[in-house]
Design a protein around this motif. Sequence first.
Motif, PDB file in Angstrom:
ATOM      1  N   LEU A  84       0.509  -1.669  -0.027  1.00 26.31           N
ATOM      2  CA  LEU A  84       0.373  -0.449  -0.028  1.00 26.31           C
ATOM      3  C   LEU A  84       0.592   0.670  -0.197  1.00 26.31           C
ATOM      4  O   LEU A  84       2.028   1.434   0.775  1.00 26.31           O
ATOM      5  N   ILE A  85       0.770   1.806  -0.947  1.00 29.07           N
ATOM      6  CA  ILE A  85       1.755   3.802  -0.757  1.00 29.07           C
ATOM      7  C   ILE A  85       0.752   4.256   0.773  1.00 29.07           C
ATOM      8  O   ILE A  85      -0.644   4.182   0.510  1.00 29.07           O
ATOM      9  N   PRO A  86       1.881   4.429   1.502  1.00 30.70           N
ATOM     10  CA  PRO A  86       1.155   5.138   2.728  1.00 30.70           C
ATOM     11  C   PRO A  86       0.858   7.303   1.893  1.00 30.70           C
ATOM     12  O   PRO A  86       0.473   7.591   3.473  1.00 30.70           O
ATOM     13  N   LEU A  87      -0.238   6.591   1.476  1.00 28.84           N
ATOM     14  CA  LEU A  87      -0.639   8.471   1.270  1.00 28.84           C
ATOM     15  C   LEU A  87      -2.206   8.141   1.062  1.00 28.84           C
ATOM     16  O   LEU A  87      -2.188   7.268  -0.036  1.00 28.84           O
ATOM     17  N   GLU A  88      -3.549   8.785   1.335  1.00 27.54           N
ATOM     18  CA  GLU A  88      -4.238   9.652   0.749  1.00 27.54           C
ATOM     19  C   GLU A  88      -4.324  10.759   0.349  1.00 27.54           C
ATOM     20  O   GLU A  88      -3.509  11.697   0.432  1.00 27.54           O
ATOM     21  N   VAL A  89      -4.969  10.700  -1.508  1.00 21.32           N
ATOM     22  CA  VAL A  89      -4.518  11.674  -2.298  1.00 21.32           C
ATOM     23  C   VAL A  89      -6.656  12.005  -2.816  1.00 21.32           C
ATOM     24  O   VAL A  89      -7.150  11.153  -2.780  1.00 21.32           O
ATOM     25  N   ILE A  90      -6.165  13.250  -2.598  1.00 19.09           N
ATOM     26  CA  ILE A  90      -7.383  14.099  -1.900  1.00 19.09           C
ATOM     27  C   ILE A  90      -7.357  14.341  -3.640  1.00 19.09           C
ATOM     28  O   ILE A  90      -6.279  15.535  -3.434  1.00 19.09           O
ATOM     29  N   TYR A  91      -8.194  15.033  -4.177  1.00 15.57           N
ATOM     30  CA  TYR A  91      -8.863  15.784  -5.597  1.00 15.57           C
ATOM     31  C   TYR A  91      -9.409  16.514  -4.891  1.00 15.57           C
ATOM     32  O   TYR A  91     -10.899  16.732  -3.934  1.00 15.57           O
ATOM     33  N   ARG A  92      -9.886  18.083  -5.590  1.00 14.25           N
ATOM     34  CA  ARG A  92     -10.306  18.800  -5.024  1.00 14.25           C
ATOM     35  C   ARG A  92     -10.933  20.266  -5.917  1.00 14.25           C
ATOM     36  O   ARG A  92      -9.986  20.643  -7.265  1.00 14.25           O
ATOM     37  N   ASN A  93     -12.303  19.966  -6.325  1.00 14.82           N
ATOM     38  CA  ASN A  93     -13.048  20.766  -7.680  1.00 14.82           C
ATOM     39  C   ASN A  93     -13.291  21.655  -7.160  1.00 14.82           C
ATOM     40  O   ASN A  93     -13.454  22.834  -7.575  1.00 14.82           O
ATOM     41  N   ALA A  94     -13.676  21.937  -5.406  1.00 16.66           N
ATOM     42  CA  ALA A  94     -14.345  23.383  -4.708  1.00 16.66           C
ATOM     43  C   ALA A  94     -13.927  23.372  -2.818  1.00 16.66           C
ATOM     44  O   ALA A  94     -13.710  22.549  -2.751  1.00 16.66           O
ATOM     45  N   LEU A  95     -14.028  23.906  -2.575  1.00 19.09           N
ATOM     46  CA  LEU A  95     -13.993  24.495  -0.827  1.00 19.09           C
ATOM     47  C   LEU A  95     -15.170  24.473  -0.519  1.00 19.09           C
ATOM     48  O   LEU A  95     -15.518  25.913  -0.392  1.00 19.09           O
ATOM     49  N   PRO A  96     -15.685  23.680  -0.176  1.00 17.04           N
ATOM     50  CA  PRO A  96     -17.625  23.596   0.133  1.00 17.04           C
ATOM     51  C   PRO A  96     -17.377  24.310   1.611  1.00 17.04           C
ATOM     52  O   PRO A  96     -15.631  24.037   2.383  1.00 17.04           O
ATOM     53  N   GLU A  97     -17.784  24.892   2.912  1.00 19.41           N
ATOM     54  CA  GLU A  97     -17.703  24.831   4.360  1.00 19.41           C
ATOM     55  C   GLU A  97     -17.128  23.581   4.473  1.00 19.41           C
ATOM     56  O   GLU A  97     -17.839  22.515   4.869  1.00 19.41           O
ATOM     57  N   GLY A  98     -16.609  24.236   5.531  1.00 13.93           N
ATOM     58  CA  GLY A  98     -16.176  22.555   6.552  1.00 13.93           C
ATOM     59  C   GLY A  98     -14.244  22.178   5.241  1.00 13.93           C
ATOM     60  O   GLY A  98     -14.081  21.256   6.568  1.00 13.93           O
ATOM     61  N   SER A  99     -14.540  22.440   4.540  1.00 17.16           N
ATOM     62  CA  SER A  99     -13.081  22.262   4.128  1.00 17.16           C
ATOM     63  C   SER A  99     -11.408  22.268   4.732  1.00 17.16           C
ATOM     64  O   SER A  99     -11.483  23.126   5.034  1.00 17.16           O
TER      65      SER A  99
END
Length: 302
Positions: A84-99
Amino acid sequence: MPDLIDDKGKAICIATAYFFEKLENLGIKTHYIGLVEDDKIKTLYELKEPTNVMEFKMVRVLKPELQENIYNYSIFKKERSNFLIPLEVIYRNALPEGSSVFKRLKEGSLNLEEIGLDKMPEPGQKLEKPIVDFSTKLEVNDRYLSKKEALEISGLSETEFEKLRNLTLFIDDLITEETRKINLNNEDGKVEYALDLERNIMLVDALGTLDECRFTFEGIPVSKEIARIYYRKTDWYKEVEEAKKKDRFNWKNYVSTPPKLPKEIKDLISLIYKAYVNELTEIEWFETPPMKDLLTRLRELI
């Protein structure tokens, strides 16, 4: 958390199988083998009933060594495959409240240049281009990383790391396209990867579910953010925030048991998870009202 959400496991299983099968058909390597029903491996569209059992290829989960409160990731440079690669990879298309982006910008652990902006964003702001973000996967608490740090701890070459980023953007586009059909905005989401026996990058875990993604409908959250919104208003949440400041490795020792969700919110979350997969797959796996009606009720509650 103290609650079990009815049929949530089945809904997540169906949603992630839906996306795994689409990606496999597009030539993307995944750990997915199939869904299990009557002790047989089946594709999503061969199922008679919803299931919460999935069969997949396993990989090793190597752990970074904790030395004097610092994680040592050198093992990922020594090993060549099947982990397992030791990363969580996150994509962001917007910045909703709570981001988390807003908190990190305020703290100074993230700067505007890193996310391609020249002024402070507003909650709900759409990004001109999606960004790929990284956090740790195998530490006691998730810790956000710069691109340089993520490359360093991953054990990947620069070419492999760039392939991982491009693959994440491709998956983001697919999820956006599929969920747009049911009037959801794909705000952000996370994916996880492993290296297979031949050191090919392989998609693992789950994707496209209401646990892995943050969707919205006319500004209403359609994800596990619903539960987060409730908990942020509790004294328990304040305890957690204080405990993490005190000891980020052992904070759970300093907090009480989280309160249960109110029954109406718990039942509504269950129905929303089920309505999502009904509408995503265009198959009525569960008996639920339309998602739009459920979200109207949710707006009244939160």
